[in-house]
Design a protein around this motif. Structure first.
Motif, mmCIF file in Angstrom:
data_model
loop_
_atom_site.group_PDB
_atom_site.id
_atom_site.type_symbol
_atom_site.label_atom_id
_atom_site.label_comp_id
_atom_site.label_asym_id
_atom_site.label_seq_id
_atom_site.Cartn_x
_atom_site.Cartn_y
_atom_site.Cartn_z
ATOM 1 N N MET A 1 35.422 11.410 -5.293
ATOM 2 C CA MET A 1 34.887 12.712 -5.632
ATOM 3 C C MET A 1 34.782 12.871 -7.141
ATOM 4 S SD MET A 1 33.645 15.496 -4.492
ATOM 5 C CE MET A 1 33.997 15.318 -2.774
ATOM 6 N N GLN A 2 35.723 12.269 -7.843
ATOM 7 C CA GLN A 2 35.708 12.375 -9.304
ATOM 8 C C GLN A 2 34.414 11.805 -9.886
ATOM 9 O OE1 GLN A 2 38.207 14.798 -9.598
ATOM 10 N NE2 GLN A 2 37.897 13.927 -11.610
ATOM 11 N N GLU A 3 33.915 10.742 -9.276
ATOM 12 C CA GLU A 3 32.677 10.140 -9.776
ATOM 13 C C GLU A 3 31.510 11.114 -9.644
ATOM 14 O OE1 GLU A 3 29.784 6.291 -8.981
ATOM 15 O OE2 GLU A 3 31.672 6.448 -7.911
ATOM 16 N N LEU A 4 31.422 11.812 -8.509
ATOM 17 C CA LEU A 4 30.360 12.796 -8.307
ATOM 18 C C LEU A 4 30.502 13.952 -9.291
ATOM 19 C CD1 LEU A 4 27.936 13.906 -6.815
ATOM 20 C CD2 LEU A 4 29.508 14.780 -5.064
ATOM 21 N N ILE A 5 31.715 14.429 -9.469
ATOM 22 C CA ILE A 5 31.951 15.514 -10.428
ATOM 23 C C ILE A 5 31.543 15.077 -11.829
ATOM 24 C CG2 ILE A 5 33.768 16.870 -11.562
ATOM 25 C CD1 ILE A 5 35.175 16.957 -8.791
ATOM 26 N N GLN A 6 31.906 13.858 -12.208
ATOM 27 C CA GLN A 6 31.559 13.364 -13.541
ATOM 28 C C GLN A 6 30.052 13.251 -13.716
ATOM 29 O OE1 GLN A 6 33.882 12.936 -16.035
ATOM 30 N NE2 GLN A 6 32.041 12.892 -17.258
ATOM 31 N N GLN A 7 29.361 12.776 -12.685
ATOM 32 C CA GLN A 7 27.906 12.673 -12.782
ATOM 33 C C GLN A 7 27.263 14.044 -12.937
ATOM 34 O OE1 GLN A 7 25.803 10.262 -9.969
ATOM 35 N NE2 GLN A 7 27.254 8.576 -10.158
ATOM 36 N N LEU A 8 27.741 15.019 -12.188
ATOM 37 C CA LEU A 8 27.215 16.374 -12.330
ATOM 38 C C LEU A 8 27.458 16.899 -13.739
ATOM 39 C CD1 LEU A 8 28.194 18.036 -8.955
ATOM 40 C CD2 LEU A 8 25.895 17.803 -9.875
ATOM 41 N N LYS A 9 28.645 16.675 -14.253
ATOM 42 C CA LYS A 9 28.958 17.126 -15.602
ATOM 43 C C LYS A 9 28.040 16.467 -16.631
ATOM 44 C CE LYS A 9 33.282 17.021 -16.703
ATOM 45 N NZ LYS A 9 34.681 16.595 -16.821
ATOM 46 N N ASP A 10 27.850 15.161 -16.503
ATOM 47 C CA ASP A 10 27.037 14.429 -17.473
ATOM 48 C C ASP A 10 25.558 14.796 -17.390
ATOM 49 O OD1 ASP A 10 29.358 13.139 -18.247
ATOM 50 O OD2 ASP A 10 28.903 11.286 -17.146
ATOM 51 N N LYS A 11 25.041 14.836 -16.185
ATOM 52 C CA LYS A 11 23.601 15.042 -16.001
ATOM 53 C C LYS A 11 23.178 16.493 -16.131
ATOM 54 C CE LYS A 11 22.945 10.880 -13.341
ATOM 55 N NZ LYS A 11 22.478 10.254 -12.106
ATOM 56 N N ALA A 12 24.055 17.418 -15.735
ATOM 57 C CA ALA A 12 23.694 18.832 -15.776
ATOM 58 C C ALA A 12 24.339 19.570 -16.941
ATOM 59 C CB ALA A 12 24.075 19.506 -14.457
ATOM 60 N N GLY A 13 25.249 18.895 -17.641
ATOM 61 C CA GLY A 13 25.900 19.533 -18.782
ATOM 62 C C GLY A 13 26.784 20.700 -18.380
ATOM 63 N N ASN A 15 30.772 22.110 -16.656
ATOM 64 C CA ASN A 15 32.196 21.776 -16.698
ATOM 65 C C ASN A 15 32.725 21.459 -15.292
ATOM 66 O OD1 ASN A 15 32.903 24.227 -15.384
ATOM 67 N ND2 ASN A 15 32.947 25.302 -17.351
ATOM 68 N N ASP A 16 34.009 21.106 -15.200
ATOM 69 C CA ASP A 16 34.622 20.744 -13.915
ATOM 70 C C ASP A 16 34.450 21.842 -12.871
ATOM 71 O OD1 ASP A 16 35.557 18.199 -14.540
ATOM 72 O OD2 ASP A 16 37.516 18.910 -15.196
ATOM 73 N N GLU A 17 34.785 23.055 -13.247
ATOM 74 C CA GLU A 17 34.725 24.169 -12.291
ATOM 75 C C GLU A 17 33.306 24.370 -11.767
ATOM 76 O OE1 GLU A 17 35.648 28.960 -12.068
ATOM 77 O OE2 GLU A 17 36.395 27.804 -13.771
ATOM 78 N N GLN A 18 32.329 24.301 -12.662
ATOM 79 C CA GLN A 18 30.938 24.458 -12.243
ATOM 80 C C GLN A 18 30.498 23.316 -11.340
ATOM 81 O OE1 GLN A 18 29.540 24.666 -16.270
ATOM 82 N NE2 GLN A 18 29.074 26.861 -16.109
ATOM 83 N N ALA A 19 30.939 22.104 -11.634
ATOM 84 C CA ALA A 19 30.583 20.953 -10.814
ATOM 85 C C ALA A 19 31.167 21.092 -9.411
ATOM 86 C CB ALA A 19 31.069 19.664 -11.473
ATOM 87 N N VAL A 20 32.402 21.531 -9.309
ATOM 88 C CA VAL A 20 33.034 21.720 -8.006
ATOM 89 C C VAL A 20 32.288 22.792 -7.217
ATOM 90 C CG1 VAL A 20 35.133 22.542 -6.847
ATOM 91 C CG2 VAL A 20 35.289 20.885 -8.709
ATOM 92 N N LYS A 21 31.927 23.885 -7.883
ATOM 93 C CA LYS A 21 31.181 24.947 -7.206
ATOM 94 C C LYS A 21 29.816 24.450 -6.737
ATOM 95 C CE LYS A 21 33.469 28.868 -9.325
ATOM 96 N NZ LYS A 21 33.319 30.068 -10.162
ATOM 97 N N ALA A 22 29.175 23.609 -7.525
ATOM 98 C CA ALA A 22 27.885 23.050 -7.128
ATOM 99 C C ALA A 22 28.034 22.167 -5.892
ATOM 100 C CB ALA A 22 27.279 22.245 -8.283
ATOM 101 N N ILE A 23 29.083 21.365 -5.864
ATOM 102 C CA ILE A 23 29.331 20.503 -4.707
ATOM 103 C C ILE A 23 29.622 21.356 -3.481
ATOM 104 C CG2 ILE A 23 30.900 18.787 -3.728
ATOM 105 C CD1 ILE A 23 31.197 17.715 -6.650
ATOM 106 N N GLU A 24 30.404 22.403 -3.632
ATOM 107 C CA GLU A 24 30.696 23.304 -2.516
ATOM 108 C C GLU A 24 29.410 23.924 -1.983
ATOM 109 O OE1 GLU A 24 33.421 26.156 -4.141
ATOM 110 O OE2 GLU A 24 35.163 24.969 -3.595
#
Length: 63
Positions: A1-13, A15-24
């Motif tokens: 899951m960390q890899e997906l969160i990191q990709q979201l952070k890198d590609k969409a600019g 943070n962690d919380e926003q990436a988790v909410k996007a995945i949810e």
């Protein structure tokens, strides 16, 4: 899951919380489009992506 969160952070600019909410949001959307018997598998798939025990608070949404 960390890899997906990191990709979201890198590609969409974002943070962690926003990436988790996007995945949810994606997970909930996919589940809403599937029959109930299949939708339960989405949760299992996301749990499987977590692999090892939680590494940080970004994985809390799996609980």
């Amino acid at each position: 899951m960390q890899e997906l969160i990191q990709q979201l952070k890198d590609k969409a600019g974002i943070n962690d919380e926003q990436a988790v909410k996007a995945i949810e949001a994606v997970k909930d959307f996919v589940k809403s489009k599937l029959p109930p018997m299949i939708a339960d598998n989405v949760d299992k798939w996301f749990e499987g992506m977590a692999g090892s025990p939680k590494q940080n608070a970004a994985d809390d949404f799996l609980d």
